[in-house]
Design a protein around this motif. Structure first.
Motif, short mmCIF file in Angstrom:
data_model
loop_
_atom_site.label_atom_id
_atom_site.label_comp_id
_atom_site.label_asym_id
_atom_site.label_seq_id
_atom_site.Cartn_x
_atom_site.Cartn_y
_atom_site.Cartn_z
N ASN A 52 72.27 37.28 32.08
CA ASN A 52 71.60 37.95 30.97
C ASN A 52 71.02 36.96 29.98
O ASN A 52 69.93 37.16 29.47
N ASN A 53 71.74 35.89 29.70
CA ASN A 53 71.24 34.86 28.79
C ASN A 53 69.97 34.22 29.34
O ASN A 53 69.03 33.97 28.61
N GLN A 54 69.96 33.96 30.65
CA GLN A 54 68.77 33.36 31.26
C GLN A 54 67.57 34.29 31.14
O GLN A 54 66.48 33.86 30.86
N ARG A 55 67.76 35.58 31.37
CA ARG A 55 66.65 36.52 31.29
C ARG A 55 66.11 36.63 29.87
O ARG A 55 64.94 36.88 29.67
N CYS A 56 66.96 36.44 28.88
CA CYS A 56 66.54 36.62 27.49
C CYS A 56 65.84 35.39 26.93
O CYS A 56 65.20 35.47 25.89
N GLN A 57 66.00 34.27 27.56
CA GLN A 57 65.35 33.07 27.06
C GLN A 57 63.86 33.12 27.33
O GLN A 57 63.41 33.73 28.27
N THR A 58 63.11 32.45 26.49
CA THR A 58 61.66 32.39 26.69
C THR A 58 61.28 31.02 27.19
O THR A 58 62.04 30.07 27.11
N ALA A 59 60.07 30.95 27.68
CA ALA A 59 59.55 29.69 28.20
C ALA A 59 58.46 29.20 27.25
O ALA A 59 57.45 29.85 27.08
N LEU A 60 58.68 28.08 26.63
CA LEU A 60 57.70 27.47 25.74
C LEU A 60 57.48 26.04 26.19
O LEU A 60 58.41 25.33 26.53
N TYR A 61 56.23 25.62 26.17
CA TYR A 61 55.90 24.30 26.70
C TYR A 61 54.97 23.59 25.75
O TYR A 61 54.00 24.16 25.29
N GLU A 62 55.26 22.33 25.51
CA GLU A 62 54.38 21.50 24.71
C GLU A 62 54.45 20.08 25.25
O GLU A 62 55.51 19.58 25.58
N GLU A 63 53.30 19.46 25.31
CA GLU A 63 53.18 18.04 25.68
C GLU A 63 54.04 17.66 26.87
O GLU A 63 54.83 16.71 26.82
N GLU A 64 53.90 18.40 27.96
CA GLU A 64 54.53 18.13 29.25
C GLU A 64 56.05 18.12 29.22
O GLU A 64 56.69 17.50 30.05
N GLU A 65 56.65 18.82 28.24
CA GLU A 65 58.09 18.94 28.21
C GLU A 65 58.46 20.41 28.26
O GLU A 65 57.91 21.21 27.52
N VAL A 66 59.38 20.73 29.09
CA VAL A 66 59.87 22.10 29.12
C VAL A 66 60.93 22.19 28.04
O VAL A 66 61.92 21.48 28.07
N VAL A 90 44.82 29.02 28.58
CA VAL A 90 43.90 28.99 27.45
C VAL A 90 44.74 29.07 26.18
O VAL A 90 45.59 29.95 26.05
N GLY A 91 44.50 28.17 25.25
CA GLY A 91 45.29 28.13 24.02
C GLY A 91 46.63 27.48 24.28
O GLY A 91 46.88 26.88 25.33
N ASN A 92 47.51 27.61 23.33
CA ASN A 92 48.85 27.04 23.44
C ASN A 92 49.73 28.04 24.18
O ASN A 92 50.41 28.86 23.59
N ILE A 93 49.70 27.94 25.50
CA ILE A 93 50.30 28.96 26.36
C ILE A 93 51.81 29.02 26.23
O ILE A 93 52.48 28.00 26.08
N SER A 94 52.30 30.24 26.25
CA SER A 94 53.73 30.51 26.25
C SER A 94 53.94 31.73 27.14
O SER A 94 53.31 32.76 26.93
N LEU A 95 54.80 31.57 28.12
CA LEU A 95 55.11 32.67 29.03
C LEU A 95 56.55 33.09 28.84
O LEU A 95 57.44 32.25 28.72
N LEU A 96 56.77 34.39 28.81
CA LEU A 96 58.10 34.95 28.59
C LEU A 96 58.54 35.72 29.81
O LEU A 96 57.71 36.23 30.57
N SER A 97 59.84 35.84 29.97
CA SER A 97 60.39 36.69 31.02
C SER A 97 60.72 38.05 30.42
O SER A 97 61.35 38.12 29.37
#
Length: 184
Positions: free
Chosen positions: A5-19, A101-108
Motif C-alpha cells: 500500500n505504501n508503494q502504491r501511494c508514493q508518487t514518482a517525481l524526477y529532476e535532473e536525472e535522479e529518481v 513536455v514540461g517538468n514531468i511528474s507521473l503518479l500511480s
C-alpha cells in the motif's frame, strides 16, 4: 500488505536525472526538454524508462497539479496526454516513443476512482485534439495546436518541441509546422 500500500501511494517525481521517489515510475530528467540526446529507445534514458512502463501496461497518471504532459508517438500519429491523463494500461502498448513536455511528474493511481478519472481526462485531451484536426486546412490545424500549447506552456518549452511532434499531433507535414512557427 502495508508496504504494498505504501508503494502504491508514493508518487514518482524526477529532476535532473535522479529518481527522487518510487523506483518503478520514471519521467523526463530534463524538465521541459525536447528530444533527448540519447536514443529514444534507450532503456537507460528517462524516456526509455517511461516507454518500458507503457509497454509493461503500467497505468500512470500525468500529475494534475503541474503544467506537464506526454506526447505519445504511435505508428502513424501522436497523442498528447496532459495533466490528469491516464497513460499506459492497455491503451499505450503500441506507443513507439514518448516526449515529456514540461517538468514531468507521473503518479500511480491509488484507487479505481482515480483510474476512472484519469481515463476520462485522457479522453478530454483526445477530444480537444480531434476538434483541432477537424479543420480541413493544414496551416490552421498546426496554428491552433501551437496556440493550445502556448496557452499552457511557456515559450521556452514550446521552442524545444520538435516540428515532428506537432505535425503528428494534427496530421500535417513538418514543413507546415515550420511555416506556422516562422510567422509567429
Amino acid at each position: 500488505m502495508e508496504s504494498e500500500n505504501n508503494q502504491r501511494c508514493q508518487t514518482a517525481l524526477y529532476e535532473e536525472e535522479e529518481v527522487l521517489a518510487r523506483p518503478n515510475s520514471f519521467a523526463n530528467a530534463q524538465g521541459s526538454s525536447g528530444m533527448n540526446k540519447q536514443s529514444p529507445n534507450s532503456h537507460d534514458s528517462p524516456e526509455g524508462k517511461i516507454l518500458q512502463q507503457l509497454h509493461d501496461q503500467q497505468l500512470l497518471i500525468v500529475n494534475p497539479r503541474r503544467r506537464n504532459g506526454l506526447i505519445l508517438f504511435k505508428r502513424y500519429h501522436a497523442e498528447f496526454a496532459g495533466p490528469g491523463s491516464g497513460v499506459g494500461g492497455l491503451f499505450d502498448v503500441d506507443c513507439q516513443r514518448v516526449l515529456p513536455v514540461g517538468n514531468i511528474s507521473l503518479l500511480s493511481p491509488e484507487s479505481s476512482e482515480e483510474r476512472k478519472r484519469a481515463y476520462l481526462i485522457r479522453r478530454q485531451w483526445v477530444r480537444l485534439t480531434m476538434q483541432i484536426t477537424d479543420n480541413p486546412v493544414p496551416l490552421q490545424r498546426a496554428q491552433k495546436m501551437i496556440e493550445q500549447f502556448e496557452g499552457f506552456f511557456d515559450a521556452q518549452t514550446i521552442a524545444k518541441l520538435p516540428n515532428e511532434a506537432f505535425s503528428l499531433l494534427v496530421g500535417v507535414l513538418p514543413q507546415t509546422v515550420i511555416k506556422v512557427r516562422r510567422t509567429a
